[in-house]
Design an enzyme around this catalytic site. Structure first.
Site, mmCIF file in Angstrom:
data_model
loop_
_atom_site.group_PDB
_atom_site.id
_atom_site.type_symbol
_atom_site.label_atom_id
_atom_site.label_comp_id
_atom_site.label_asym_id
_atom_site.label_seq_id
_atom_site.Cartn_x
_atom_site.Cartn_y
_atom_site.Cartn_z
ATOM 1 N N LYS A 283 0.839 -1.191 0.000
ATOM 2 C CA LYS A 283 0.000 0.000 0.000
ATOM 3 C C LYS A 283 0.880 1.248 0.000
ATOM 4 O O LYS A 283 1.854 1.343 0.743
ATOM 5 C CB LYS A 283 -0.907 -0.006 1.240
ATOM 6 C CG LYS A 283 -2.206 0.753 1.065
ATOM 7 C CD LYS A 283 -3.166 0.460 2.199
ATOM 8 C CE LYS A 283 -4.515 1.118 1.941
ATOM 9 N NZ LYS A 283 -5.481 0.846 3.005
ATOM 10 N N GLU A 368 -19.423 -4.820 10.837
ATOM 11 C CA GLU A 368 -20.321 -4.012 11.656
ATOM 12 C C GLU A 368 -21.400 -4.841 12.345
ATOM 13 O O GLU A 368 -21.776 -4.557 13.489
ATOM 14 C CB GLU A 368 -20.970 -2.922 10.796
ATOM 15 C CG GLU A 368 -20.035 -1.789 10.398
ATOM 16 C CD GLU A 368 -19.171 -2.129 9.196
ATOM 17 O OE1 GLU A 368 -18.290 -1.323 8.856
ATOM 18 O OE2 GLU A 368 -19.384 -3.217 8.589
ATOM 19 N N ARG A 396 -25.289 -1.211 7.725
ATOM 20 C CA ARG A 396 -25.082 -2.621 7.408
ATOM 21 C C ARG A 396 -25.415 -3.538 8.582
ATOM 22 O O ARG A 396 -25.412 -4.753 8.452
ATOM 23 C CB ARG A 396 -23.628 -2.834 6.967
ATOM 24 C CG ARG A 396 -23.329 -2.102 5.667
ATOM 25 C CD ARG A 396 -21.973 -2.449 5.122
ATOM 26 N NE ARG A 396 -20.897 -1.775 5.808
ATOM 27 C CZ ARG A 396 -19.625 -1.843 5.414
ATOM 28 N NH1 ARG A 396 -19.292 -2.568 4.387
ATOM 29 N NH2 ARG A 396 -18.690 -1.186 6.063
#
Length: 628
Positions: A283, A368, A396
């Site tokens: 990354k 979540e 969600r």
């Protein structure tokens, strides 16, 4: 400025380049992304990490006939640049410009709109079965990060894939990060695969040795290959993906285009079998500041390229910082306070809490639903869980909020960050639904602070309440006022200004806007009463009755969708009491709000100061003239 990038307009152009030219093109693309994001803001580290991967994908597959689905989509900038949007990429995340996420309305190469994580495998499976039913012959590719792979929806799709008897190619982009450092058993498992070099070195060497043996070499290798499982299980424990029915290929270097092309081409040959290609990337690759601090450069505001220093200056603390500092302070004297995040410790302001109270801080990853029910378990165990979560991410876990928290009346605090318009991330991230989707739930208390100090007071108060509590607050700098701060009293609002021409009832961040509107109207000799409602549920019925008795126009102001919001709840109350009121609701009229600066979007929604002032002036003028 970008010699090799200038040669590329669409994916077909990539196929004419040699590998040396592709290396130069990769650098051009990185430089271009850094330049644009440094001006417009956006997702930087994730996109710098997938340059070679994206080029390899578009050289092997034929988009848009072959479908490439980007999970979350915050790593799709390279894809956008090489699919006919090189010039428009300069408008990234600006009003009227291209989105920071894939959008089917923007390009036929964007085959599925994404913005939240863990959806790509399910979508890919659906597209693959649609392809099979129509008798078509094209590839379906899903690119998902190792953080997103731990999401519940992704795991459900993995479980279903083996039963569907169809080919999809799943690219697992493993950079050891989602937004923050990945956590959990799946992350540990991928780490073992990443470092399982013994097996892969042995496999390559045995293939080389057997193939050198004349006549019988290939037969011996085939026989040995059939017995490979015993060694694989000996060296790399728990080959999870193959047990789930996937052909596992990897791990491979995600910055080596030639190697990836070979593996991707092989994957296309498995017509009736799902394939998972484990690609390891870095990354922030190519920009040292992002390589060193990928979490910081996940999503950035405009910055100075030479130093990485942000160009956005703030005069005060953000609401996220106020929240994080306050619960850290409260936790020093209350050992029952625990904090939960779903892969967003820094974004939600929990960095300090995590550092000071390691045993009472829980990052559950991109999960979540689990976070909510995990919080329920902590509450059942006698603790005081605070789940810090973005408004659109809490969506969600709606069933868990209802079933596992509200129906059981458990004392869990939902600290809802990024409530309201957030700006440049666009439709998938505008937090304009939480009032509507939470206020109908049983037992829940919902508050909305007008300032940083009021947020602190509400957090203290929430910890004393029985039952679930939601506190919504916006992105950005915490407002402060000269009104003073009254103690929080259950279900009670406050009158900030008094006037006889009309009443504005505002929630949270919209109080700041309402103050400016009242000041502007005052200059026009229109005196308004301003109410900070504070509690969205329960409503301050005594205060609402008092406002209705004035028999002057009432205006509600909220950073939420019109349907089911604060204004709707107040109107419902007046209807239930058969009170006739002249009420106008200022709220977002459409749930689909594009990307752009928050001020620009508010103007489009006619929720800027001037639009609200003119609407109120026009309404009051009509009333005074007795017109209808």
């Amino acid at each position: 400025m970008y010699k090799f990038l200038e040669k590329i307009s669409n994916p077909e152009d990539l196929k004419n380049l040699n590998y040396d030219e592709l290396d130069h093109l990769s650098q051009d693309i990185r430089d271009y992304i850094i330049d644009v994001v440094s001006k417009n803001g956006g997702h930087l580290a994730s996109n710098l990490g997938v340059v070679e991967l994206t080029l390899a994908l578009h050289r092997v597959f034929n988009s848009p006939k072959d479908k490439i689905i980007w999970d979350v989509g915050h790593q799709s900038y390279v894809h956008k640049i090489i699919t006919d949007r090189k010039e428009s990429f300069k408008t990234l995340r600006t009003l009227g410009g291209i989105s920071g996420f894939p959008k089917a309305s923007e390009s036929p190469h964007d085959v599925f709109d994404t913005g939240h994580s863990s959806t790509s495998i399910s979508a890919a499976l659906g597209m693959a079965k649609a392809r099979d039913l129509k008798g078509e012959d094209n590839s379906i590719v899903a690119v998902i990060g190792d953080g997103s792979l731990g999401g519940g929806l992704a795991l459900e799709a993995l479980n279903n894939a083996a039963n569907l008897n169809t080919n999809i190619i799943l690219i697992l982009n493993d950079n050891e990060m989602s937004i923050s450092k990945n956590v959990g058993g799946l992350s540990t498992y991928l780490g073992r695969l990443r470092t399982g070099k013994i097996y892969f070195k042995f496999k390559r060497e045995m293939e080389f040795i057997f193939n050198k043996i004349p006549v019988v070499g290939k037969s011996l290798y085939k026989a040995a290959y059939k017995c490979r499982d015993w060694f694989k299980y000996l060296v790399v424990k728990g080959i999870m993906f193959e047990e789930l029915g996937f052909k596992y290929l990897g791990p491979i270097d995600g910055h080596n285009i030639k190697t990836m092309e070979r593996i991707l081409s092989n994957a296309k040959s498995y017509k009736k079998h799902p394939v998972l290609i484990h690609v390891v990337t870095k990354k922030g690759n190519g920009y040292k500041a992002a390589e060193d601090k990928p979490e910081k450069y996940h999503s950035v505001s405009p910055f100075l390229v030479e130093t990485g220093e942000s160009l956005t200056k703030s005069n005060g603390r953000s609401y996220s910082s106020v929240f994080g500092d306050k619960i850290t302070e409260l936790a020093k004297t209350d050992e029952k306070i625990v904090a939960i995040t779903a892969a967003m410790p820094e974004g939600t302001g929990l960095g300090k809490f995590a550092e000071k109270f390691k045993d009472r801080f829980f990052d559950v990853g991109i999960a979540e639903q689990h976070a909510v029910t995990f919080s329920a378990g902590l509450a059942k165990g006698g603790f005081k869980p605070i789940f810090a979560v973005y408004s659109t991410f809490l969506q969600r876990a709606y069933d868990q909020v209802l079933h596992d928290i509200c129906l059981q009346n458990l004392s869990v605090i939902f600290a809802i960050d990024r409530a309201g318009i957030v700006g440049q991330d666009g439709e998938t991230h505008q937090g304009i639904f939480d009032i509507s989707y939470l206020r109908s739930l049983p037992n829940i208390t919902m508050m909305s602070p007008k300032s940083g100090r009021e947020l602190e007071n509400m957090l203290e108060y929430a910890l004393k309440l029985e039952g679930p509590v939601a506190i919504r607050y916006p992105r950005g700098e915490a407002a402060e006022y000269g009104f003073g701060e009254k103690p929080v009293d259950y279900g009670k609002g406050e009158i900030l200004l008094n006037g006889d021409d009309g009443i504005i009832i505002a929630e949270g961040t919209m109080v700041k806007k309402a103050v400016k509107v009242c000041e502007a109207l005052n200059k026009r000799n229109i005196k308004m009463t301003l109410v900070n409602i504070r509690f969205i549920k329960p409503l301050d019925e005594h205060l609402l009755d008092e406002m209705a008795s004035k028999a002057i126009p009432i205006y509600t102001l909220e950073d939420n969708i019109f349907e089911g919001g604060l204004g709707s709840s107040i109107l419902e109350y007046y209807c239930s009491k058969d009170k006739k009121v002249d009420l106008k609701i200022f709220a977002h009229k459409d749930g689909i709000i594009t990307h752009g600066e928050t001020s620009e979007l508010m103007k489009l929604e006619k929720l800027d100061d001037d639009s609200i002032c003119e609407a109120i002036i026009s309404n009051i003028r009509v009333k005074k003239n007795g017109e209808r």
